[in-house]
Design a protein around this motif. Structure first.
Motif, PDB file in Angstrom:
ATOM      1  N   ARG A 164       4.175  -0.633  -0.711  1.00 41.20           N
ATOM      2  CA  ARG A 164       3.730  -1.278   0.538  1.00 41.20           C
ATOM      3  C   ARG A 164       2.399  -1.950   0.125  1.00 41.20           C
ATOM      4  O   ARG A 164       1.727  -1.288  -0.754  1.00 41.20           O
ATOM      5  CB  ARG A 164       3.450  -0.187   1.538  1.00 41.20           C
ATOM      6  N   THR A 165       2.051  -2.917   0.922  1.00 44.56           N
ATOM      7  CA  THR A 165       0.670  -3.524   0.450  1.00 44.56           C
ATOM      8  C   THR A 165      -0.648  -2.731   0.642  1.00 44.56           C
ATOM      9  O   THR A 165      -1.344  -3.037  -0.086  1.00 44.56           O
ATOM     10  CB  THR A 165       0.713  -4.973   1.325  1.00 44.56           C
ATOM     11  N   SER A 166      -0.549  -2.003   1.681  1.00 38.57           N
ATOM     12  CA  SER A 166      -1.654  -1.088   2.021  1.00 38.57           C
ATOM     13  C   SER A 166      -1.515   0.153   2.493  1.00 38.57           C
ATOM     14  O   SER A 166       0.062   0.354   2.728  1.00 38.57           O
ATOM     15  CB  SER A 166      -2.714  -1.937   2.721  1.00 38.57           C
ATOM     16  N   PHE A 167      -2.193   1.185   2.414  1.00 42.63           N
ATOM     17  CA  PHE A 167      -1.959   2.478   2.949  1.00 42.63           C
ATOM     18  C   PHE A 167      -0.872   3.316   2.279  1.00 42.63           C
ATOM     19  O   PHE A 167       0.128   3.540   3.137  1.00 42.63           O
ATOM     20  CB  PHE A 167      -1.727   2.258   4.785  1.00 42.63           C
ATOM     21  N   LEU A 216      -7.567  -7.967  -0.755  1.00 40.62           N
ATOM     22  CA  LEU A 216      -6.575  -6.800  -0.790  1.00 40.62           C
ATOM     23  C   LEU A 216      -6.875  -5.914  -2.182  1.00 40.62           C
ATOM     24  O   LEU A 216      -6.422  -6.472  -3.355  1.00 40.62           O
ATOM     25  CB  LEU A 216      -5.154  -7.389  -0.938  1.00 40.62           C
ATOM     26  N   SER A 272      -4.901  -4.933  -5.658  1.00 38.38           N
ATOM     27  CA  SER A 272      -3.296  -5.252  -5.432  1.00 38.38           C
ATOM     28  C   SER A 272      -2.989  -6.437  -6.470  1.00 38.38           C
ATOM     29  O   SER A 272      -3.911  -7.306  -6.553  1.00 38.38           O
ATOM     30  CB  SER A 272      -3.401  -5.712  -4.057  1.00 38.38           C
ATOM     31  N   PHE A 308      -1.467  -8.700  -5.446  1.00 40.48           N
ATOM     32  CA  PHE A 308      -1.676  -9.859  -4.645  1.00 40.48           C
ATOM     33  C   PHE A 308      -3.007 -10.141  -4.308  1.00 40.48           C
ATOM     34  O   PHE A 308      -3.418 -10.836  -3.298  1.00 40.48           O
ATOM     35  CB  PHE A 308      -0.597  -9.739  -3.465  1.00 40.48           C
ATOM     36  N   THR A 316      -5.454 -11.428  -5.339  1.00 42.67           N
ATOM     37  CA  THR A 316      -6.365 -12.811  -5.443  1.00 42.67           C
ATOM     38  C   THR A 316      -5.413 -14.012  -4.615  1.00 42.67           C
ATOM     39  O   THR A 316      -5.753 -15.258  -4.476  1.00 42.67           O
ATOM     40  CB  THR A 316      -6.276 -13.206  -6.687  1.00 42.67           C
ATOM     41  N   THR A 317      -4.420 -13.648  -3.904  1.00 39.27           N
ATOM     42  CA  THR A 317      -3.546 -14.561  -3.072  1.00 39.27           C
ATOM     43  C   THR A 317      -4.362 -15.316  -2.257  1.00 39.27           C
ATOM     44  O   THR A 317      -4.879 -14.539  -1.452  1.00 39.27           O
ATOM     45  CB  THR A 317      -2.253 -13.884  -2.696  1.00 39.27           C
ATOM     46  N   ALA A 318      -4.332 -16.719  -2.108  1.00 41.71           N
ATOM     47  CA  ALA A 318      -5.140 -17.348  -1.377  1.00 41.71           C
ATOM     48  C   ALA A 318      -4.637 -16.998   0.098  1.00 41.71           C
ATOM     49  O   ALA A 318      -3.250 -16.764   0.476  1.00 41.71           O
ATOM     50  CB  ALA A 318      -5.025 -18.894  -1.531  1.00 41.71           C
ATOM     51  N   ASP A 331      -5.231 -14.453   1.844  1.00 43.86           N
ATOM     52  CA  ASP A 331      -5.087 -13.009   2.318  1.00 43.86           C
ATOM     53  C   ASP A 331      -6.289 -12.599   3.313  1.00 43.86           C
ATOM     54  O   ASP A 331      -5.947 -11.494   4.319  1.00 43.86           O
ATOM     55  CB  ASP A 331      -5.503 -12.082   1.250  1.00 43.86           C
ATOM     56  N   HIS A 356      -5.530 -11.077   6.807  1.00 47.69           N
ATOM     57  CA  HIS A 356      -4.589  -9.978   6.993  1.00 47.69           C
ATOM     58  C   HIS A 356      -5.229  -8.636   6.330  1.00 47.69           C
ATOM     59  O   HIS A 356      -4.429  -7.603   6.612  1.00 47.69           O
ATOM     60  CB  HIS A 356      -3.285 -10.646   6.541  1.00 47.69           C
ATOM     61  N   ALA A 357      -5.963  -8.766   5.432  1.00 49.03           N
ATOM     62  CA  ALA A 357      -6.248  -7.307   4.857  1.00 49.03           C
ATOM     63  C   ALA A 357      -6.936  -6.734   5.670  1.00 49.03           C
ATOM     64  O   ALA A 357      -6.763  -5.358   5.708  1.00 49.03           O
ATOM     65  CB  ALA A 357      -7.061  -7.667   3.587  1.00 49.03           C
ATOM     66  N   GLN A 385      -0.729 -17.951  -8.587  1.00 49.90           N
ATOM     67  CA  GLN A 385      -0.902 -16.798  -9.270  1.00 49.90           C
ATOM     68  C   GLN A 385       0.194 -16.540 -10.294  1.00 49.90           C
ATOM     69  O   GLN A 385       0.029 -15.368 -10.851  1.00 49.90           O
ATOM     70  CB  GLN A 385      -1.003 -15.781  -8.103  1.00 49.90           C
ATOM     71  N   MET A 429       3.239 -15.669  -9.272  1.00 46.01           N
ATOM     72  CA  MET A 429       4.185 -14.768  -8.723  1.00 46.01           C
ATOM     73  C   MET A 429       5.594 -15.490  -8.456  1.00 46.01           C
ATOM     74  O   MET A 429       5.495 -16.787  -8.155  1.00 46.01           O
ATOM     75  CB  MET A 429       3.836 -14.331  -7.144  1.00 46.01           C
ATOM     76  N   GLN A 461       6.124  -5.564  -7.729  1.00 40.19           N
ATOM     77  CA  GLN A 461       5.759  -5.377  -6.238  1.00 40.19           C
ATOM     78  C   GLN A 461       6.154  -6.823  -5.435  1.00 40.19           C
ATOM     79  O   GLN A 461       6.042  -7.971  -5.977  1.00 40.19           O
ATOM     80  CB  GLN A 461       4.383  -5.113  -6.199  1.00 40.19           C
ATOM     81  N   ARG A 486       5.873  -9.066  -1.842  1.00 39.39           N
ATOM     82  CA  ARG A 486       5.226  -9.468  -0.518  1.00 39.39           C
ATOM     83  C   ARG A 486       6.029 -10.383   0.176  1.00 39.39           C
ATOM     84  O   ARG A 486       6.308 -11.671  -0.404  1.00 39.39           O
ATOM     85  CB  ARG A 486       3.653  -9.557  -0.831  1.00 39.39           C
ATOM     86  N   HIS A 517      11.017  -0.853   3.125  1.00 35.83           N
ATOM     87  CA  HIS A 517      10.328   0.405   3.329  1.00 35.83           C
ATOM     88  C   HIS A 517      11.129   1.320   4.067  1.00 35.83           C
ATOM     89  O   HIS A 517      11.205   2.604   3.254  1.00 35.83           O
ATOM     90  CB  HIS A 517       9.279   0.136   4.464  1.00 35.83           C
ATOM     91  N   VAL A 530       2.624  -2.079   7.383  1.00 39.91           N
ATOM     92  CA  VAL A 530       1.314  -2.091   7.716  1.00 39.91           C
ATOM     93  C   VAL A 530       0.842  -3.441   7.818  1.00 39.91           C
ATOM     94  O   VAL A 530       1.616  -4.414   7.677  1.00 39.91           O
ATOM     95  CB  VAL A 530       0.463  -1.368   6.913  1.00 39.91           C
ATOM     96  N   ALA A 567      -1.274  -5.455   6.504  1.00 41.22           N
ATOM     97  CA  ALA A 567      -1.301  -6.205   5.254  1.00 41.22           C
ATOM     98  C   ALA A 567       0.210  -6.590   4.736  1.00 41.22           C
ATOM     99  O   ALA A 567       0.343  -7.465   3.856  1.00 41.22           O
ATOM    100  CB  ALA A 567      -1.926  -5.552   4.028  1.00 41.22           C
ATOM    101  N   ASP A 568       1.150  -5.902   5.148  1.00 41.95           N
ATOM    102  CA  ASP A 568       2.504  -6.432   4.715  1.00 41.95           C
ATOM    103  C   ASP A 568       3.037  -7.630   5.582  1.00 41.95           C
ATOM    104  O   ASP A 568       3.982  -8.319   5.257  1.00 41.95           O
ATOM    105  CB  ASP A 568       3.508  -5.272   4.845  1.00 41.95           C
ATOM    106  N   GLN A 596       2.529 -11.182   6.847  1.00 36.03           N
ATOM    107  CA  GLN A 596       1.803 -12.643   6.817  1.00 36.03           C
ATOM    108  C   GLN A 596       2.569 -13.586   7.328  1.00 36.03           C
ATOM    109  O   GLN A 596       3.880 -13.666   7.413  1.00 36.03           O
ATOM    110  CB  GLN A 596       1.625 -12.894   5.393  1.00 36.03           C
TER     111      GLN A 596
END
Lengths: 339, 746
Positions: free
Chosen positions: A223-226, A324, A327, A329, A331-333, A335, A338-339, B431, B433, B621, B623, B659, B683, B685-686, B688
């Motif tokens: 998961r991206t966070s938490f 983030l 992560s 990710f 450096t992803t433009a 972000d 949303h972080a 990046q 990805m 990972q 996203r 998830h 969450v 941050a997931d 976008q």
């Protein structure tokens, strides 16, 4: 939950003398209270140490040592200018952990003592098959036993930077390297703390700041966070004249303790930074890894994570911590919103 | 963004992006939820959950629990008071066997095995801990491979029938290209922010419950049956739900225990499930394994979709996820077959969880479609258009409306689908990805249940509308009031709307994406009934400009009554009422669908979801960087709420794809990640770049209001779109959900 007595001592001496068998120190409560609710921990006495004086400061001593009081919150430490300047990967690791609300409550001493998040730790009865949670079982330092990983992000850069833990106990003050705080299966208790000992501070030695220009923490998770790391790495380099003159590498979420890998640091030292070197160092870092319960992917992931963290460190610490933090990710433009 | 060019047919309220009428109450904490009730003399109840999935309870230390200060009573199978209704019976069609301490057998982990009552919540929890249950444990069966599958015997809710249209074997034989693939979906557990909660109070043989429920009046009947009292002796107050998702549509055992305890103790009893207790006795989305055999002719037209679903259910009741039915209504294949098999495991009985059947079935179907498109060398969108169904596949029924083609077009345009490389692994971002694009079609049926409503026009020109209809957070307090206001041509602020109490006219079930259509129709017709009566009064009144209008149809707008189609003659509603002596006028309304409509037409909401994912090439990972969903769901009453609900559904789809998964301990059968730290949902941050397009759709047949419903369709299509995008990014076809890092490493 089980009824317990509750004390709020006003001084460190009062706190130390209040300690009895079956007591628990309460800092931010983000770990202890959860465990009390599930019944995994049942203290008779809870000693709230959050009112103890003098444990809330971050200071740089004349010799360049950074001293961090035990009650400094994760959030405050991550934003502290001395930390972002001297140990940016510590700030990045802190900000990659938990959520804003939890970081506001959690304290640094509580963080380094946090319990494994393995499901078997929280719900031990009746007997279960520990291999079912192989994703959170150690592949290093556990000699193939089913032992949960240390879940802390914070500890990983700390151990890479030779952090020291200041303790005060019934037998007086002492200090131990953070690398010696968490113990492996067969070494006895989960930590080297003696009964009734209290952490007063963490210290980062003066040399830590020498890595600030090339230091990153990388945390990989579903998961991206938490979420806790599936694998993480703190990598710090000193680069001079195109050569690595000093290297630090520690891994997270792979062992019962934050896992410093001297072999990898030796491979890196004196070499020119390049992907092949990082792959070799990462390979050495995981050389002794043992799969358990089908978690061979974790070994592979940790190796890749270490190599990537080294490459990120070599590329230089960013001017600001990414939106983030830690992560892949990060450096992803786009972000930031949303972080 | 919603399509604001959409015409508004009935008035000035519907179609407007009105903010939630209950919003401020909710964000300030003023909105009362069930567990907020604290009647005097309250006892707290906590049940002990079984820590194993199969076996027998051999010992409970009742004495230790009883001895704990504050504990007043412990119920176990040995002393549980009798119920008048058999808990193995199903008092309503939306019921399952409830576990209420019938015996000492453990059938799944989390099953209630004792109930502790105490003066405080803390004492009740400690009493539960002190029970220290011991078990005689048997090997548990918790995965789809742990028991022998059986063919589902059809029988309504949870027991889907096999459906075959056309010659399936001929369809297979005619295929120039074919695929045979198997997908799995994990067990998922509803986790509304508000866990199940109840406050039960008896007064003689009358029972009042504060309990969140998606179905107030059905729940009254169900709980009454357990206690041998008439349904009218039960009242339920349920003004707000902190999420329902299907779990709160079903009577649950813990609630029966709380009611029983309240009667036995002669005191009000409160019981609220802990987060961990949500993983067991309150339903879940059962795991599935789905085999899809698809074939196309040389041009890419589907000759067959042959979809077999294996679904987990409990050892003691039937809810087989009707996943394979997802293949019935969508693509114009020459032959269609959906078959269902079950497997009995030591788990709580699954149940309806937001988009039951469609979510799991679509996940597998839409990925299989992608695989078929790849085999045929076709773009996934082109492939779906080649197989576009102009009438319902199999039955040939016309659709009441179907703007799916526009969904595809608008979604693809907004997403920028054109130019997508056919082969996977072709795109990287700045990046480095891996980047992939995938899509999925969404479909959800438009059921209507039955609801009643009452409208009262007051002499002061305001109106009261009443229906028991539950708001589970989706916005019924607002959108139903908009519909109600329009029926009388009143501004929203002149309408008082009462809902959430069983003493009101039966608002039906908030579920199946049919609530706004059903309760809305009831409210609308109640208002129209008032208008009809106003017309009669005015027509008979010599002082009214409408005098003598007789059997004309009347409409109300702008505070006046008009003859339909005649903008010359009207009368002010207030004056009609005043001249009649200032009477209140009450109208009755019903919502439901005439049977012949369903026999004549096929009815679905549709949508198209486009996903962009980024995958780290080394670390695996994932996203989801963009999601665009275009949905055609008939008339949109409140674009703001609808957009939010569709977004919520798409985010759920993201969680399904990446998830949500309950992991069982093979030794005990217990769910290891039974809390929100271990059971992941997305969450912030997931999430976008989430975009929702509501595509205009005018549907004259689905119901008088033209509403199709949007509660569930957002999940459908999204799961497959993400799975397909991951394949397009990486070249890896992962045939299970959720997809995780170990699946994508290197």
């Amino acid at each position: 939950m089980k009824p317990f007595d509750f004390l709020q001592p006003a001084t460190i001496d009062e706190a130390l003398s209040a300690w009895t068998d079956g007591a628990a120190w309460l800092g931010g409560g983000t770990n202890l209270v959860d465990l009390m609710k599930t019944g995994a921990v049942q203290p008779d006495l809870v000693i709230d140490i959050t009112r103890l004086p003098g444990l809330n400061a971050v200071e740089v001593l004349p010799d360049g040592t950074t001293r961090i009081g035990a009650l400094v919150t994760n959030a405050d430490l991550a934003d502290h200018p001395e930390i972002t300047a001297r140990a940016p990967m510590v700030a990045e690791a802190l900000l990659s952990g938990a959520s804003g609300q939890l970081r506001n409550a959690a304290t640094v001493a509580g963080n380094i003592l946090q319990s494994p998040r393995d499901a078997f730790f929280a719900h031990q009865e009746p007997a279960s098959d520990p291999l079912a949670s192989a994703g959170s079982l150690s592949v290093l330092g556990a000699e193939g036993t089913a032992t949960a990983v240390n879940p802390s992000d914070f500890c990983v850069p700390l151990v890479a930077l030779d952090a020291v833990v200041e303790l005060q106990g019934p037998d007086g003050p002492r200090e131990i390297p953070l690398a010696g705080l968490h113990q492996l299966p067969g070494q006895g208790a989960r930590t080297a703390l003696r009964p009734g000992e209290l952490i007063l501070a963490l210290r980062l030695p003066p040399e830590a700041a020498g890595f600030a220009a090339n230091a990153r923490y990388l945390k990989v998770r579903d998961r991206t966070s938490f979420a806790f790391a599936m694998a993480s790495a703190a990598a710090a380099l000193k680069i001079d004249g195109g050569r690595i003159t000093a290297a630090r590498l520690a891994l997270g979420a792979v062992a019962p303790k934050p896992w410093r890998v001297a072999e990898a640091e030796e491979i890196l030292t004196g070499q020119a930074p390049d992907p092949e070197l990082f792959a070799r160092a990462a390979g050495a870092a995981l050389a002794g890894a043992v799969e358990i319960g089908g978690n061979g992917w974790k070994i592979d992931l940790a190796r890749r994570t270490a190599a990537r963290a080294l490459a990120m460190a070599a590329a230089g610490t960013p001017a600001r911590i990414p939106a983030l933090p830690a992560s892949p990710f990060g450096t992803t433009a786009g972000d930031h919103a949303h972080a | 963004m919603p399509d604001t060019t959409q015409p508004i047919r009935f008035g000035s309220n519907a179609g407007q992006p009105v903010s939630r009428r209950d919003g401020i109450a909710k964000v300030t904490g003023a909105a009362p939820f069930a567990a907020d009730n604290q009647p005097d003399n309250l006892l707290h109840a906590v049940y002990a959950p079984a820590a194993i999935a199969r076996g027998r309870v051999t010992h409970l230390d009742v004495a230790a629990a009883r001895a704990h200060p504050g504990v007043t009573h412990v119920f176990t199978p040995a002393n549980r008071p009798a119920l008048e209704g058999d808990p193995d019976d199903k008092p309503t069609m939306f019921s399952f066997r409830v576990e209420v301490l019938q015996d000492d057998t453990v059938r799944y982990a989390g099953q209630p095995i004792a109930l502790v009552l105490a003066e405080t919540l803390e004492a009740a929890h400690e009493g539960v801990r002190l029970l220290a249950p011991r078990y005689d444990m048997e090997p548990s069966r918790v995965t789809l491979d742990d028991a022998t599958p059986f063919d589902v015997e059809p029988g309504g809710f949870g027991r889907p029938a096999a459906t075959v249209h056309g010659d399936v074997e001929a369809g297979h034989a005619a295929a120039a290209r074919a695929i045979d693939v198997t997908y799995e979906t994990a067990a998922q557990y509803h986790n509304a922010m508000e866990t199940h909660a109840i406050v039960a109070q008896w007064d003689g043989d009358r029972l009042h419950l504060d309990v969140p429920t998606q179905a107030l009046n059905i729940s009254c009947a169900a709980y009454a049956a357990f206690f041998g009292i008439p349904a009218e002796n039960v009242t339920i107050s349920s003004p707000y739900l902190g999420g329902g998702f299907g779990s709160k549509a079903i009577p649950i055992g813990p609630n029966v225990l709380a009611i029983l305890a309240a009667r036995a103790m002669g005191r009000p009893v409160k019981l609220m499930l802990t987060r961990q207790q949500m993983f067991g006795p309150v339903g879940h989305r059962g795991a599935t394994r789905q085999r899809l055999r698809l074939g196309t002719d040389a041009a890419g037209a589907l000759t067959v979709i042959d979809h077999d679903g294996l679904s987990a259910t409990s050892t003691f009741d039937d809810f087989m996820e009707p996943a394979a039915n997802a293949s019935q209504g969508l693509y114009a294949a020459g032959a269609l077959r959906s078959t269902h098999r079950g497997v009995r495991l030591d788990i709580g009985t699954p149940g309806p969880m937001r988009a039951p059947g469609e979510a799991s079935g679509s996940a597998a179907l839409e990925c299989a479609l992608d695989e078929m498109a790849e085999a045929a060398g076709l773009d996934p969108l082109d492939f779906r258009l080649i197989n576009y169904a102009e009438t319902e596949p199999g039955t040939g029924k016309p659709y009441t409306s179907k703007a799916l083609r526009e969904c595809y077009a608008q979604g693809a345009e907004r997403f920028g689908w054109a130019g997508r490389p056919l082969a996977p692994g072709q795109m990287r971002d700045e990046q480095g990805m891996l980047t992939g694009w995938g899509m999925g079609t969404a479909l959800f049926p438009c059921p209507m249940f039955f609801a009643e409503a009452r409208a009262t026009l007051r002499p002061d020109g305001t109106a009261l509308f009443e229906t028991s209809a539950a708001d589970m957070g989706q916005g019924a307090w607002t959108s139903l009031a908009q519909i109600a206001a329009d029926s009388l041509g009143l501004p929203l602020e002149k309408v008082e709307f009462h809902a959430g109490h069983s003493s009101l006219p039966d608002g039906g079930v908030a579920g199946g994406s049919g609530h706004t259509a059903t309760a809305g129709t009831a409210l609308h017709t109640a208002g129209i009934d008032v208008v009809r009566q106003l017309g009669e009064i005015a027509s008979a009144d010599p002082d009214s400009p409408l005098h003598g209008a007789g059997n004309a149809r009347f409409v109300a707008h702008d505070g006046r009554l008009w003859i339909e189609g005649d903008d010359q003659r009207s009368d002010a509603i207030e004056e009609i009422v005043m001249r009649a002596g200032g009477v209140e006028i009450t109208g009755q309304g019903q919502g439901g669908r005439p049977q012949e409509v369903g026999e004549t037409y096929a009815m679905n909401a549709h949508g198209a979801v486009f996903a962009e994912v980024k995958v780290d090439p080394d670390l695996g990972q994932v996203r989801v960087s963009r999601l665009v969903g275009a949905f055609a769901a008939g008339r949109i009453i409140n674009p703001k709420l609808v957009e939010s609900q569709l977004m919520g559904g798409m985010i759920w789809g993201l969680g399904f794809a990446l998830h949500e998964k309950a992991s069982h301990d093979p030794a005990t059968g217990r769910i290891l990640n039974a809390d929100l730290a271990g059971y992941h949902v997305p969450v912030n941050a997931d999430v976008q770049g989430l975009e929702v397009i509501t595509v205009h759709e005018d549907d004259p047949h689905v119901n008088p209001l033209g509403i199709k419903g949007v509660g569930e369709i957002g999940i459908v299509g999204t799961v497959g779109a993400i799975g397909n995008a991951i394949w397009h990014a990486t070249g890896k076809r992962i045939r299970h959900f959720p997809i995780g890092i170990p699946d994508l490493l290197g």
